[in-house]
Each structure stands twice: as structure tokens, then as C-alpha cells.
Design an enzyme around this catalytic site. Structure first.
Site, PDB file in Angstrom:
ATOM      1  N   TYR A 113       0.815  -1.206   0.000  1.00 20.51           N
ATOM      2  CA  TYR A 113       0.000   0.000   0.000  1.00 20.51           C
ATOM      3  C   TYR A 113       0.852   1.261   0.000  1.00 20.51           C
ATOM      4  O   TYR A 113       0.443   2.300  -0.504  1.00 20.51           O
ATOM      5  CB  TYR A 113      -1.016  -0.023   1.145  1.00 20.51           C
ATOM      6  CG  TYR A 113      -2.224  -0.797   0.722  1.00 20.51           C
ATOM      7  CD1 TYR A 113      -3.221  -0.191  -0.039  1.00 20.51           C
ATOM      8  CD2 TYR A 113      -2.355  -2.153   0.992  1.00 20.51           C
ATOM      9  CE1 TYR A 113      -4.315  -0.897  -0.503  1.00 20.51           C
ATOM     10  CE2 TYR A 113      -3.442  -2.882   0.531  1.00 20.51           C
ATOM     11  CZ  TYR A 113      -4.422  -2.236  -0.218  1.00 20.51           C
ATOM     12  OH  TYR A 113      -5.493  -2.940  -0.693  1.00 20.51           O
ATOM     13  N   HIS A 130      -5.586  -2.820   6.580  1.00 17.78           N
ATOM     14  CA  HIS A 130      -4.938  -3.845   5.762  1.00 17.78           C
ATOM     15  C   HIS A 130      -3.980  -4.723   6.571  1.00 17.78           C
ATOM     16  O   HIS A 130      -3.241  -5.512   6.017  1.00 17.78           O
ATOM     17  CB  HIS A 130      -4.213  -3.201   4.573  1.00 17.78           C
ATOM     18  CG  HIS A 130      -5.164  -2.631   3.570  1.00 17.78           C
ATOM     19  ND1 HIS A 130      -6.031  -3.424   2.857  1.00 17.78           N
ATOM     20  CD2 HIS A 130      -5.415  -1.355   3.196  1.00 17.78           C
ATOM     21  CE1 HIS A 130      -6.773  -2.657   2.055  1.00 17.78           C
ATOM     22  NE2 HIS A 130      -6.434  -1.405   2.261  1.00 17.78           N
TER      23      HIS A 130
END
Lengths: 748, 748
Positions: free
Chosen positions: B273, B428
Site C-alpha cells: 500500500y 490492511h
């Protein structure tokens, strides 16, 4: 009685150990020649790839020389230290010989001499190898095969330093080491030596190589023509289940050259073993060429050896890896040492085909002899041309009349089909009539499993064949072909299978966009005829070429059929419903089925069943014509495999119960791409809306592939008469089709 | 009430749409500048990599221009056509803008203008996207996130052609397209826009980019500081289970820059990410640098953005692929476009680190702006130096006080350990405290599973997260760390997990041969303390470095522990007996266990349990200290996975029942090699004869690794005091050991 005969032969042999040439030979003369050595020396520093190869070999040999010589008492299987050490010894000795001749540095000659005398001191008292698994145990190694490897290489090393030794030294080596060694692998092991088999090829070449160096006619005759009276009974079986003695069969190197090669150069055991056998074939042929050119071994059987090199190079995927037909370990490729020999020898002693240079460039090394020099000079001088692999049809059988293997290629190996309609392939054959595998460039799309063995990895059954090779890898259900009632082709009976082969119906690749091979098999399941037509089609409206597969079955009774697709990759989607069991159970209890788990079981929801997967950034869809009564099985390999000898590979299997005359018609369609770096997914859906069999009779099968834009590809194949001049006429849905030749393709 | 407030803001916003600069800005000024464009034009034809990049982009853009513009009515998820098309539109438009400025060819400006007006005509009547899955649906795409991507890129395209448009045209585009677009993703979607999250970073950057082009202070403030009163309640949850609004949290671009980055530049969601978020961070920072240099965005938080680039490059394996910590798709690497931006910007606007040039060389393309030119010139001028990846310890958390991620490297990435002792990592994050993965060069030895998603592949849940991401990928048992009583860390509760982080005990890499990281976790299982010390050791007598793993557990009650090793490759051998079930059953019914089949179950036959495998031509052996009551489980992923969303990966799991204080001590040892081309197997056996814990107390753990030649490596770690100046003394077997610092290593 038998013992006496062998003793007599031994006696005769040593009495007759006299020169059979009028003039004495000068050394080296085997794979290097005096003239060749002169040429190599003169060109040192002038031919980049040759120089690099010399340096590479020098580095390797120097490292071993620094480590010192070790000739341990043999004890291990192929995975173990003593095996690896003796193997490395002969490999390094052969290279040291070449270096000695090229660089004229005494240390290489001394190294070989010392090593040979260590073996000489050891060999006379050496018992048979302690590992008992082989049908023909060696002395240095667990099987005579590896002992033969040793002699093939050591003969070259001996030849290289022959002139540096005194006559006494040579006599000592020959009497105590080379001759007993040659006798041991031949007359003391006729069941190894006197066959038509890659084992015997190695044995014959080994005896022949040392015969040429020692200038020994009796040994050379034994190499070329085998042992006349080996005293063996007809029959007998080796470790791989192969027959040892077949009635009336010839023996010796020339017979081995005659028999397993087809006129096209295809070797009946398949490319993996051809790669292995090519080395002794070529290296002994080269020795014969140098010492006895009048025998014309290279030219034997219409240049079959050099044709064999071409066949072998054509039996590779886009990465140069051999198709794992029969027993083949995946990953073996034309980068292996024996193919460096093969390519260099084929270039120099063949017609200097400039395409071979591009393979040599990729190999990035050459043989340290005249042929390697010749290749390196060709590359230096810019003669290289790309090695173009087109479609090729290779006959099998000594006379090319026992079926074959066809390789269809679309584009620049964008799609490659390998279709096997061959003979059994001796003891390394699989029960896989009319099976195929499919590649996109160097990636498997529909795989052939290959063998169940981890060659030379000691932890896995000593590096030898695993029992799963028989219980899985050789079975019919392990292949992308038809299984009937859960049985193997020919009931899995080797002798029976060896009597038969499939028949080519036709092979036609005149249209680049529609390349076809079609063949029949009528013996694998008595009473059941199989006819498979496989077509690579490049058509507008499809971004990539696709495979059309028509497998027509005619049986005299009702049977259950299984047709698996061993797809490689990650399942994406399908247009049928299936149930997923909570627990996994084996699909059957024998013939390979005991190794398959059932991961899902469903029914078609339409006549055009579709199944998609993703592999190596490329999408694939199988579209297959199904009946409502078909079952769709998702299988996973790995059941009854407590030692993890098998890969956990998947398949989709069509099971069609209670059928006599039926056709399996499928399209395997590569499409689109995915990149995990850009995360861009392109064309991930099939382009096919519907696949339909619009006609299927004894004479013709017609298929329509309708794409999602409404366009169609129509393909009609003549099942009976494949003559290119035959005129055909067929009415389908009130429309008449007329054409000449075995097929009609319409893109509309 | 809330509706009225939003309407009021909209009104205010459009009244205040006035220039906030004294002098008018000239364009381009965003990621290209007038001066930069001049420089690029002057250098055309003189800088090979820049010229090649221009040509590459030109080819791509010209192809799209020839295809014509398509702005379809949005309907698809990320795998579908409309999604891909709109995505390609903004990517190509941005590139066309660069080409227009560099090549001064009007066709690029026209292409962008036409496309923008097509969007302008479409946007005013465009409803919310029909796909309903997102917590914040976009208009062009199924989620506001992708709409924000669009605006980030289109702002650059608009900037590039700004001067070619009339004032009327600009007004039309800004009033009908850009401003409503910016308002939609911000004030109409505050739950998307006003978070600390990579989603909001994109949203903020998008609004900020268009604000800079439009010279709009109100939008720029909204970008930098967020929406002051968003009217959202505290709490709320997004599609990934992440919290939307946390009490007292700041918002806007600067807050997003502040919060998720540690002072070392580690981004708490992990590298996958970070790679995604880096683009909006850097590109907007670059825009700010060009338009409002006085804000010093690059310098913010002690250059955290440029440090982030360095952290990111260090979170890759030898092939440049990011470690798949938390939700990460394997295969993503520094070859991705956002890393081209990152490397070029970090080089030009940072300190011109010549090591970055070697990454740019591998990427083989540069950004079409001044920074890309600067990189290409650096490469042309031979300034490149290799990018050296050493061991690195990256703190996590805004202030660097929430644990971290350590990467230990031996040799030239010969062995790389990735050890995670970080915070939860927002939505996440995985429940994987003290987990690790291990690499040999670019190959996984012990893998981290990564995410359960096929990004942008429509067939797999629309390309979005699959339910197996939650039921498998995030679970504790999916990771190489300790599971207790079959439970997940923190009971799998996100809010609870987000409150805690592991603690570094010490990190010491002063000795190249003994690199260590040691950390503790006391909250994942209340009442149970875990302390893991991981050491990469390069020792004489071992051909390769190995990993020593000491996982010490102290619990206030008895529990059952599972410690899995997700090895990659083919099982070779083991020194324990096990039973193989005829059928495969799931190992459990929740917390990830429901996805594991049990393929084998055994008991240790010695204290040093060994297990070997082969992967990518390299051998590995796990040696682990076991108790007689331990169970050894061989597991295979794939149970309860009817849609084949999971890979069929294997593990060896140590199950230790009924234990409170216990240690798991293991060595993962890479050794030898195998080549399927030469079929040479080297050093296929472990070099370890015995692994023993010779002392294990609250204060110290001591381990002896005895090799097969009888030599030993001894390692003692201080479990309590890790100060480098602390003196220690310990008696083991009547032998006294004295040392200073947190550990003692003896090679004897």
C-alpha cells in the site's frame, strides 16, 4: 558351461590384443586430432566463444586439481557422495585432457595420469558395487550404465595423454584397468551390453571408445556388433520393466543406431532419453569418423545421427526445454552438455547449418575440439541465423512406420501442440496413446506430467525411479487422453503395448492459419476405436491462436469415458455448478485413479461448458461440448502419496458414462494477459460464445465455433479419406459444402 | 440538518472560487514547469534513456489516439471494460500532456481537450456508479478511490494544455467537471475523504492537484487540511473493516503525511500500500514544490517522503518485489509506474543519490519531467552506483514508537529475513505479531501468504478482496508465528489489535556474520508473553548462511501452541515417522484452520527434528528442537475453498500441547543446489547433526548448533537486558561464559 565360454572369450581376447592397423596411430585421434589441436592452438585468443569456453573449463578443472584427487570406495546410489565423486572425476579428466592438448600445460596430463593410476590400483580388487537394486550392477557405480559413462569419458582423457605415457605405463593401465573394465561391462554383463536400449548404447560406445584408443580390433568389433553368443535366455526384465532379450534382435552399436531411431531421427524412448543417448552415439561416431572414416558412421542410415540432432532441437519448447514425453524430467533442455556436443558436432560434421549457431550462442559454450572451434568461428564471423522451429511431424519406428510425434507451432512458438501417436517407446514409454500437451512460448498450458523421479537426488529413492512412476506417471489417466472404464491402455501391459502403435490419418500444415494432425488408435482398448484430430487455428477475432481438439470414439459396447485436461494455473471461473466435498477422497483405487483427489463434482449447465484459468500472467479458457449426462470432475493429484513424491497438480475431467459412439470436442483458447506489476487485466474472458458439433458421422465431423461478436469458424474433417486430392461433399442444415482434401475451414 | 450544511459549503465554495495569488500563474506549473519543459526540449536526442522513454510513451499514446476516445457509461467493477477504459483514459491523457509539452505537437493537446469535453458533457448528469459494494461509491468508478485516481492524473493533463484553452473553455471544464468532481469526492464523500488512510491520501491529492491548476485556495485548503466539520459520527467501518472516523484525529493531506509514516519512512499499511500511496503523496508534493515551494512539503517531517522512497526500496527482495506484509499482492515490484515516479523524484529533489540510478536503469524508463530527465542524464554520464541493500530496521508509528519491521540481510541478499513486530497496520493489517518470511535472493524460502485477492481480475469477486482474505490471509495460523489454542492474535478483533504493538528488544547488526533482531509481544494473547529472537548466521562449515529462530513463550496457564513453517517447495525427507490419512479433512473449523487439510501427522523420533525440501534448485532443511509430546503436522491449504481462491501451499506445523513456559528453537538452513539441466545434486543434506537448547531461563537462552563434523556454533541471548554495555555472566554445564552486550556467539 556358460562360465567356461566366457573364460574362453577372455583368453581369446587377450591373445588377440594386437594392432589391426598397418601403420601405428598417433594420438590424440579420438575426438581431437593432431590437426584439430594445431588449429585450436593457432586460434587461441582469436575466437571469443572458444576462448571463453577454454577459460570456463580451465577454471573448473583447476579448482578440482587444487582439491586433489579422490577415488573413494564405491558405496552410494546416484544421490550420494561416492557416485557424485566418481562422476565428477571422469567429467573433469576428460576436460583436463582437452586442456592439456590445447594449452600444453603438463599439470593437466599429470592430473589424468595420477587419477588413472589410482583407478588402476583400485580396480583389480574392486568387487561388484554394494547397492543391489540394478539388474546389471557396476563396480564404480551402482549400475553398469554409469560405469560405461566413466569409460566413454576416460577413454578421451587417456587418448589425450597417450603420448605422454611410457609403453609400460600404457600396458599397466590397459591390462589392469581399461580392458578388464571393458570386459566387465560387456561380456560379464551381456544383459546390459547386448540389448537394443540406451543402456547398451552407452556400453557399446564405452567399449568402442577404448578400443579405438587402444587400437584393439576385438574390442571394436564387440562394440560395433555386440557379443555374438551372450548365452542369455529370451526375455528377462530390467529395473524399468523393459525386456532384456528379444528373439532375433541384432545387437551392438550399429544395431542400436539402426533400431531406435526413425528415419526422421526420432528416438523411440522420447527426447529426454534421446538427449542422454545422443552423447555416446555422437562421440563414438566422431571417434569412428576420425579413426575409421571408411566406416561412415555419421552417414549411417541416411545421416540419421545428424537428423537426430535436428529432431531433438525441434522437440523443445520456446525456452529450449524438452517436451517430457514418456519418462522425461522437466527442465532438461538444450543447455545440457550433451546438446553442446550435439550442436557443435552437427554443425561441423553436418552441413554447417547457420541456424545451429544461434543455439550455440544461447548455450554460450562450445566443445573443446575442432567442431567447437568451428562453431565459435562461425559465430565470431557473424554467420548466425535464428533457429526457426516450424511445425514438424516425426515418424517413429525403425522404418518410420510405427506412428509418430507431431509438433504443431503457431507464430513464433506462440502456441505449440505436442501430439503423440507413436509406438510404446520401449521401457520408458507411457500408456498415453493420442495424448498431447500444449505450450504458450515456454509455459505449459496443458501439461504432460513427465516422470515420477528426482534424478540423482538421494533422498528420493536414491535418485532412481519412484514407485509412483509406475502407479501414476505411466498410467493413462495421468495423460490428456481417453481412459475407458478406469483402465489403462493395453491394460497397462508392456509386452502387449509394445506390439502396437497408433496410425497417422493425416498431417497438413500447408495453411499457416490451420495446422492439423489427425491419428487413430484401435488397439489400446480392443473393440474401441479412437480418432483424434487436433488443429491449431489462427483466426480473425481471436487475439491469439487456439487449439481445436476432436476426439471421436467408436466402441462395440457401452463404456464410461474419462477425458482429463491437466491445465496449469489458478482456477478463475466456470459456467457449471459443482459440489465441493468437505473432505477429499481418492477418485479410485488403481490405474492412477488412486492418486487423484476429487475436489469438485458438477454437471454441465449448457452444451458449451467453459472453464477458465490464469497462468504466468496469461488467461486460458477451455470450451468443450458436453452432454447433460456428463459429469465434470475437478481433481487434484496427491492421494496415496505419503512421501510427497507427486506434485499437487490439478485437472478438469469430463466423465461420460454409458457411451459407445461419441465425440469429445473441445477448444483450448489462450487469451489476454495480466501483470502483477501494472495490475492491468486485459481480455480476461473467452472470445467463444458457443461451440457446436453440427455434423458427426462415420465420414465427417463438423464443428462450429461461434465468437461473442457472432462470427463463426467452421471446421469439417474427413474421418475416412485423407487424400489431398479427394473431393468431398456434405450437406449440413440444408447447406451444401464441397471441397477437396481432408478438411474444410471457413471463417465467416 | 446535515444536507443543508453540505449545500451551504457548496455555495460558499463556488462564491470563493477566486485567485489567491497576486500574480497569475503560467502553465504548466504542476509536475512540469516552464523551465523544466525548456530543458527537456533542449535535451531531446541527447539523453538515451529519456529519449527512449519519450518514444515508448509516444508509441502507447499514438496507438490510443488512433483507436479514438471512448468514455463509456460506467457500469463495471475493476475487472470490467468500463473500469479499464476510464482508467486507461486518465493514464493516457496524463502522458499525452507530457508529450504535448515536450514535442509541441498539437494532436496531443487536441486529444486531451476532446476527452475532457466528453467527460464534461457526461459528468453533470452522471449518477452514482451502479455497483453498490463500496462504502464510498464513485461516479466513473465503483469507488471514490478510483475517481480520485482519475482527478490526480487528469489535473496533470489539464495543466499541460491549460494555455491552449480559451478562458470560456476553462470555465466550462472547471465549473461542470473539475469542481463538481472535486466536491463529489470530498464534501459529498467525507467518510472517504476525511480519514487517515491511503484512500483519503488519494482524495486529498486529487483535490489538491486540481486546486493548484485552477489556482483555487479553498480547494487547496480542503486538500491540505481536510473538511473541518464533516458531520460524520465517530466510528463507522469501510469495506476492509477499517474504522472511518477516530475521535480527535486530524485530516487532510498533511495529516495523512504525518500519521501513517514513521520517522524512518515506513508506512504502517505495509509496502504494497505504500507503493500505491507513494504516487499521490509524491506527485502532489511535487506540485506543491513547484507552485507553493514555501510550504516545503518535501521537507515535511524531516524529509519523510524521500525517506519513504528509501524504505520502500529496502522492502524488496533481490528481484525488486515487495515483501507481501499485511495485504500485499505478490509480484508487485519497484518496476511499477509509481516507483518510477518515486525513484526519479527522490533522485532529483533529494540528494541525487547515485545508487538510485541503478534502480532507474533496471526500470529502463523515466518520468517525462525534469526529474526523469535528471535521472537519464545521470545514467548517461556514468554516475550510476549499485543500490546496496543492507540490513535495516524500520520503526512503525507516527513517532516511531509502535514497533517496526526489521530486514536482516546476509551477503548480497543471499539470505533475507523479514521480521514484523509492528503495529496492526490499519485496515490492511494481518494478525501476525512476530511473524517472519525468509528469502534466498528473489526466491521465497518461508513464505508470507500475502493477500487473498486477484486485483482487477473480474472473475474473482470483481477483482476486489475475497472473503478468504478475512477467513485465511489475515488469520494468525496463516503466518509463521505462534497460534495459541487455535485462536487469532487479539481474538481477531481489529479495534483491540489497533491499540497495541510489539516492542523491540534489540536490533544489532554490527557483526556481519551474526545479525540479530529480537522483539516481544505481550498483548496478542493476554497472559501470554512471546519473545522472538531471530539471527542470521554466517559460519565456517556451512556453505550458506542460516536462520536461527528462538521463540520463547511464557504463559500464566497451560495452552496448546501451533507454530507453522510455510516452506516453499517439494518435500524431500524427514527424520520422523508420520501417518498419512487416506482422505483429507480440515484441521479445524475457524480462524483459518478450516482452510487447512491435514496431509500427515507424526511424532518426533529425536530432539532435533529435521525436515528437508527442494525449491528452485536449492535445498533447505528445518531443524527444530522438539519434545516427545509434540505433534508434527503436515498441512495443505485448500479446504473449504470451493471457488479455488487459495493456493495449494504446504506447511510443517509443530503442535505443542499443554504448555505454559516453553521455547521453540529452530534453524532454517539453505544448502546445496540441484540443476535439472546438469542433473547435478550438490550438498543435498543438512550440515546440522544436533540442535540443543543448553540453557533456557527468564534471563538467558542458550543454543548449541552442532554440525556433522562435530564443530559447534553456540548462541546465548540476554532475554532481559539488551543494553550494549551490560555485562553478563552465565554458567552452563559447569562452564562459565562472560560477555558484554545482548548476546554471545561462539564458533568452535
Amino acid at each position: 558351461m556358460k562360465k567356461i565360454k566366457i573364460a574362453a572369450i577372455l583368453l581369446t581376447a587377450s591373445i588377440l590384443n594386437i594392432s589391426f592397423y598397418a601403420q601405428s596411430q598417433s594420438h590424440p585421434n579420438l575426438i581431437m586430432t593432431k590437426a584439430g589441436v594445431e588449429k585450436m592452438r593457432k586460434n587461441l585468443g582469436k575466437v571469443p566463444l572458444f576462448d571463453a569456453s577454454v577459460q570456463q573449463v580451465k577454471q573448473q578443472v583447476d579448482k578440482e586439481i587444487n582439491l586433489g584427487i579422490d577415488t573413494p570406495i564405491p558405496k552410494d546410489f546416484s544421490g550420494g557422495y561416492t557416485h557424485q565423486r566418481h562422476k565428477l572425476n571422469f567429467v573433469i579428466a576428460q576436460k583436463a585432457g582437452a586442456l592439456y592438448q590445447i594449452l600444453q600445460d603438463e599439470k593437466y596430463a599429470t592430473y589424468i595420469k595420477d587419477m588413472l593410476f589410482q583407478y588402476e590400483a583400485m580396480y583389480k580388487n574392486l568387487p561388484i558395487h554394494p547397492q543391489e537394486r540394478s539388474y546389471a550392477r557396476g563396480k564404480l557405480f551402482w549400475q553398469c550404465l554409469n560405469d560405461s559413462n566413466w569409460l566413454v569419458y576416460m577413454s578421451q582423457a587417456y587418448d589425450a595423454i597417450y603420448d605422454t605415457l611410457t609403453e609400460q605405463e600404457r600396458e599397466k593401465l590397459e591390462n589392469n584397468l581399461f580392458r578388464p573394465f571393458a570386459d566387465f561391462i560387456s561380456i560379464q554383463n551381456p544383459k546390459f551390453y547386448n540389448r537394443i536400449h540406451n543402456h547398451s548404447t552407452w556400453g557399446n560406445a564405452a567399449v568402442g571408445m577404448i578400443a579405438l584408443v587402444m587400437d584393439d580390433k576385438e574390442l571394436l568389433d564387440r562394440a560395433l556388433y555386440g557379443i555374438e553368443d551372450d548365452g542369455l535366455p529370451i526375455g528377462g526384465i530390467d529395473n524399468d520393466g523393459g525386456t532384456i532379450k528379444v528373439a532375433g534382435q541384432k545387437k551392438g552399436f550399429l544395431a542400436n543406431l539402426e533400431d531406435p531411431f526413425s528415419p526422421d531421427g526420432y528416438y523411440t524412448e522420447g527426447p529426454y532419453y534421446q538427449r542422454y543417448a545422443m552423447y555416446p552415439f555422437l562421440i563414438f561416431a566422431l571417434g569412428m569418423h576420425n579413426v575409421k572414416p571408411e566406416m561412415k558412421v555419421f552417414e549411417h542410415k541416411d545421416n540419421v545421427l545428424l537428423k537426430g540432432v535436428n529432431a531433438l532441437l525441434n522437440l523443445t519448447d520456446a525456452d529450449g526445454e524438452f517436451f517430457p514425453l514418456n519418462d522425461g524430467q522437466k527442465g532438461m533442455s538444450y543447455f545440457t552438455a550433451s546438446l553442446v556436443t550435439a550442436v557443435d558436432v552437427a554443425y561441423h560434421y553436418g552441413e554447417q547449418n547457420p541456424q545451429l549457431l544461434s543455439i550455440a550462442e544461447k548455450q554460450n559454450k562450445v566443445l573443446l575440439n575442432e567442431s567447437g572451434l568451428s562453431v565459435a568461428i562461425g559465430i565470431r564471423d557473424g554467420k548466425t541465423q535464428p533457429f526457426v522451429k516450424n511445425s514438424i511431424n516425426l515418424s517413429d519406428g525403425q522404418n518410420g512406420k510405427q506412428g509418430g510425434v507431431a509438433v504443431l507451432r503457431q507464430g513464433n512458438e506462440d502456441l505449440t501442440l505436442v501430439f503423440k501417436y507413436a509406438a510404446q517407446g520401449l521401457s520408458h514409454g507411457h500408456y498415453d496413446k493420442l495424448s498431447y500437451s500444449l505450450y504458450e512460448k515456454g509455459d505449459e498450458v496443458i501439461q504432460d506430467y513427465g516422470l515420477a523421479r528426482f534424478v540423482n537426488i538421494g533422498q528420493k529413492g536414491g535418485g532412481n525411479y519412484l514407485k509412483e512412476n509406475k502407479t501414476w506417471a505411466k498410467t493413462t489417466i495421468a495423460h490428456n487422453t481417453l481412459s475407458q472404464d478406469g483402465q489403462m491402455h493395453f491394460g497397462g501391459k508392456y509386452k502387449l503395448a509394445s506390439k502396437h502403435h497408433s496410425e497417422l490419418h493425416f498431417y497438413q500444415v500447408t495453411d499457416d492459419n490451420v495446422q492439423i494432425v489427425s491419428a487413430t488408435e484401435t488397439n489400446a482398448y480392443p473393440g474401441t476405436d479412437m480418432h483424434r484430430t487436433m488443429v491449431l487455428i489462427k483466426s480473425d477475432g481471436f487475439d491469439k491462436p487456439y487449439l481445436l481438439d476432436i476426439l471421436k470414439v467408436n466402441a462395440d459396447a457401452k463404456h464410461e469415458y474419462d477425458l482429463p485436461f491437466y491445465f496449469m494455473g489458478q482456477v478463475l471461473s466456470q459456467n457449471f455448478e459443482y459440489e465441493s466435498p468437505k473432505s477429499l477422497h481418492p477418485l479410485g483405487d488403481k490405474n492412477g485413479y488412486q492418486h487423484l483427489y476429487l475436489e469438485g463434482k458438477g454437471k454441465p449447465s449448457t452444451n458449451s461448458t467453459q472453464f477458465s484459468w490464469l497462468n504466468e500472467g496469461k488467461y486460458y479458457t477451455l470450451t468443450t461440448v458436453t452432454n447433460p449426462t456428463d459429469e465434470l470432475l475437478l481433481t487434484r493429484l496427491g492421494a496415496n502419496d505419503p512421501e510427497f513424491n507427486l506434485r499437487r497438480d490439478a485437472a478438469l475431467m469430463i466423465r461420460r458414462p454409458d457411451s459407445d459412439n461419441t465425440s469429445f470436442v473441445s477448444v483450448v483458447e489462450p487469451h489476454g494477459s495480466y501483470s502483477p506489476v501494472s495490475e492491468l487485466s486485459l481480455n480476461s474472458n473467452s472470445n467463444i460464445a458457443q461451440l457446436t458439433v453440427v455434423h458427426d458421422s462415420e465420414d465427417y465431423t463438423a464443428v462450429v465455433i461461434k465468437d461473442i461478436k457472432g462470427n463463426s469458424n467452421q471446421f469439417i474433417v474427413a474421418n475416412k479419406n485423407a487424400s489431398t486430392s479427394q473431393q468431398h461433399q456434405l450437406k449440413i442444415d440444408n447447406k451444401s459444402y464441397k471441397w477437396t482434401g481432408p478438411y474444410l475451414f471457413i471463417n465467416k
